[in-house]
Design an enzyme around this catalytic site. Structure first.
Site, PDB file in Angstrom:
ATOM      1  N   SER A 247     -10.108  -0.295   7.071  1.00 58.50           N
ATOM      2  CA  SER A 247      -9.486  -0.135   5.753  1.00 58.50           C
ATOM      3  C   SER A 247      -8.828  -1.375   5.173  1.00 58.50           C
ATOM      4  O   SER A 247      -8.402  -1.352   4.014  1.00 58.50           O
ATOM      5  CB  SER A 247      -8.453   0.993   5.800  1.00 58.50           C
ATOM      6  OG  SER A 247      -9.095   2.239   5.854  1.00 58.50           O
TER       7      SER A 247
ATOM      8  N   LYS B  27       0.867  -1.184   0.000  1.00 53.77           N
ATOM      9  CA  LYS B  27       0.000   0.000   0.000  1.00 53.77           C
ATOM     10  C   LYS B  27       0.903   1.232   0.000  1.00 53.77           C
ATOM     11  O   LYS B  27       1.952   1.228   0.658  1.00 53.77           O
ATOM     12  CB  LYS B  27      -0.891  -0.028   1.247  1.00 53.77           C
ATOM     13  CG  LYS B  27      -1.929   1.078   1.320  1.00 53.77           C
ATOM     14  CD  LYS B  27      -2.819   0.908   2.568  1.00 53.77           C
ATOM     15  CE  LYS B  27      -3.871   1.992   2.692  1.00 53.77           C
ATOM     16  NZ  LYS B  27      -4.718   1.835   3.890  1.00 53.77           N
TER      17      LYS B  27
ATOM     18  N   SER C  60      -9.755   2.146   3.008  1.00 54.02           N
ATOM     19  CA  SER C  60      -8.839   2.851   2.157  1.00 54.02           C
ATOM     20  C   SER C  60      -7.874   1.951   1.363  1.00 54.02           C
ATOM     21  O   SER C  60      -7.308   2.402   0.370  1.00 54.02           O
ATOM     22  CB  SER C  60      -7.999   3.829   2.997  1.00 54.02           C
ATOM     23  OG  SER C  60      -7.177   3.152   3.912  1.00 54.02           O
TER      24      SER C  60
END
Lengths: 95, 484
Positions: free
Chosen positions: B175, B76, B151
């Site tokens: 997330s 990420k 997210s």
């Protein structure tokens, strides 16, 4: 709760984020909606409840007071917008 | 090759049937072919990936390889990666080349996992749809009209579409779990403190926790083994040694006590999602688990409490972005104050600015008690609900989100409606507990996950339950037709 221009200007100063005049209306409306969500907390009875700062009841770990970092200022400053002789440059503060 | 399990990949790598260079090139080719439309990667790092793959092949040949050596991974874009752009999907960090590695990145480099690139996300991890990225929204591989969740939406999408075999994510209010549910993959948020936060761009430090995102629970256990561990550079890192998260995978579920909170199946839950979740619980019951009803009476207080506390912490954490030491600086600042306030106004997106402003307000003189302190008290009440529930049951099961993936653009004009959709995941972050999403079915061709939450340090148990569920179901093996 409905925020006005004065409150938005105050919050803009607290957050150090400039808000343009034509953005004030929308910022006020959306922040007001969030504060309405916060207002849902009022009804809850929290008498005698200790505030919880952290999920685990941990004691802050301490380390020995010895140097652990090496000098990397050139590498770290390579991503800075403006530097000179190892210093970060900003607009002149004192006339 | 992308249809192999991690176990099969690892066996073939160790047997010399394939090389890490071949495997890594295969994924880079797929990224080149498919990511233009998906927009799941912010940065692809082919040279770094191939260099690491060659090193992994040397280890495989010399007999010093581990289980995951040579398996590529996508990080990420919140994990600092030395020499690679680490943007947090923000204009603020669009020019930021990280000067060091996050602890997680270091750990997976040590294992020898080639880095394919950095995945797209909501800006600064603030969002539930990956639409607030400076680089544009990521599409859901199952349905390009839909969001992948957020997210960690890019991470979930690359696993679902076979653009990476394994991925890392972070979970502050859901997330990892919510995008895992929306994209039909497995994701676990461990107990707060399990994975070091060092080098993860901070959002809300008392909530932030990293975890693995993979196809199966077994694979999540292996990746978590590599990610977790004590790190003295994170002041809240837990000192627990020698935990093997894969140790309990094969335990039978007979006698497991599953708590189902009545409050989680009320108004607002899509009836088709409810059916998927209840069918999944029934399947686990069939394997010998006992299902009982439990109560989490304060669940409605979790969302307002979280949206006070997380933005308050964010307003402090994000004060470091001032246009001086790194990141975006506005053009022609007229003085220092103008430099600060305009760099932040131009560098942050709308949702990030909202959270910083609301957080600063909640902490300001006159409002601290009514907002911040009140929210911290509610945090304890939400945690105590779980503590009481776990006196009666081993784990809690329910939905991850009230609906399957919603459409791109559907909620962007109404931030608070997006906040309210986090109602099942947020309580787990408030309490700091581990939680997992496992693929459990589909509603209108969009995946739906089952949420499993356990007491502190029960990751191995949660992964065991998900693994056993995956022995009798194949939801986690399904791939969108166009990416097969």
């Amino acid at each position: 709760m409905s925020l006005g221009k004065t409150e938005v200007e105050y919050i803009s100063r607290l957050a150090a984020i400039a808000v343009k005049d034509d953005e004030v209306g929308e910022v006020a409306a959306k922040l007001s909606n969030i504060l309405d969500l916060f207002a849902q907390m009022e009804a809850a009875d929290t008498q005698g409840v200790e505030p919880m700062a952290h999920p685990l009841d941990q004691v802050q770990r301490l380390r020995r007071d010895v140097i652990s970092e090496t000098d990397q200022h050139e590498k770290l400053q390579s991503v800075a917008p403006s530097t000179s002789e190892g210093l970060y440059l900003v607009p002149q503060v004192i006339e | 090759m992308h249809n192999l399990t991690i176990k099969q990949m690892s066996e073939k790598l160790h047997a010399g049937e394939i090389t890490s260079v071949q495997l890594t090139q295969h994924y880079l080719d797929r990224i080149a072919k498919y990511d233009g439309e998906l927009n799941a990667y912010v940065t692809v790092t082919p040279e770094l990936a191939m260099e690491m793959a060659r090193e992994a092949d040397e280890r495989l040949q010399s007999g010093t390889a581990e289980l995951l050596t040579g398996i590529p991974v996508a990080h990420k874009d919140i994990f600092c990666t030395d020499g690679v752009k680490t943007s947090c999907s923000s204009k603020m960090l669009d020019n930021f080349i990280a000067p060091y590695d996050a602890h997680v990145v270091t750990q997976l480099k040590k294992v020898g996992m080639p880095i394919l690139g950095k995945t797209n996300m909501d800006e600064f991890a603030m969002g539930s749809s990956s639409e607030s990225s400076y680089y544009g929204p990521t599409k859901n591989p199952w349905d390009h009209q839909a969001v992948p969740g957020g997210s960690s939406g890019g991470a979930a999408a690359v696993i679902a579409a076979g653009l990476a075999p394994m991925a890392t994510g972070t979970d502050t209010g859901g997330s990892i779990r919510q995008p895992a549910s929306f994209c039909g993959i497995t994701g676990i948020k461990p107990t707060y403190g399990t994975v070091s936060r060092f080098g993860i761009v901070a959002y809300a430090s008392s909530f932030d926790q990293a975890g693995p995102m993979t196809r199966s629970a077994e694979e999540a256990a292996w990746l978590l083994n590599a990610m977790a561990g004590f790190d003295e550079r994170d002041s809240t890192s837990l000192q627990r040694e020698g935990v093997d998260y894969a140790a309990e995978l094969n335990q039978p579920l007979k006698g497991l006590k599953v708590g189902v909170p009545a409050e989680y199946f009320g108004e607002g839950l899509d009836p088709q999602v409810e059916k998927v979740v209840k069918d999944a619980i029934a399947e686990i019951q069939k394997q010998g688990a006992e299902v009982i009803e439990v109560s989490l009476p304060n669940k409605d207080l979790a969302v307002p409490s979280y949206y006070v506390l997380a933005p308050a912490e964010a307003s402090s954490n994000l004060s470091r972005f001032d246009g001086v030491r790194f990141g975006y600086r506005c053009e022609k600042p007229k003085d220092l104050q103008d430099l600060y306030t305009r760099s932040r106004a131009e560098g942050f997106g709308a949702e990030v600015k909202r959270r910083i402003m609301v957080g600063a307000y909640a902490l300001s003189a006159g409002f601290y008690d009514a907002y911040y302190l009140k929210a911290q008290k509610l945090r304890r009440m939400v945690r105590d609900d779980f503590t009481k529930a776990f006196e009666q049951c081993d784990v809690i099961m329910g939905p991850v989100a009230p609906t399957p993936a919603f459409n791109i653009g559907e909620k962007t004009d109404d931030p608070t409606s997006m906040y309210l959709a986090d109602l099942y995941t947020i309580p787990v972050n408030l309490a700091g507990l581990p939680g997992l999403s496992v693929p459990a079915g589909f509603v209108n061709n969009r995946p739906v996950g089952l949420h499993i939450v356990g007491p502190y340090f029960s990751e191995a148990k949660l992964l065991n339950i998900a693994h056993q569920y995956q022995q009798t179901t194949d939801w986690h093996k399904q791939m969108p037709a166009q990416y097969q």
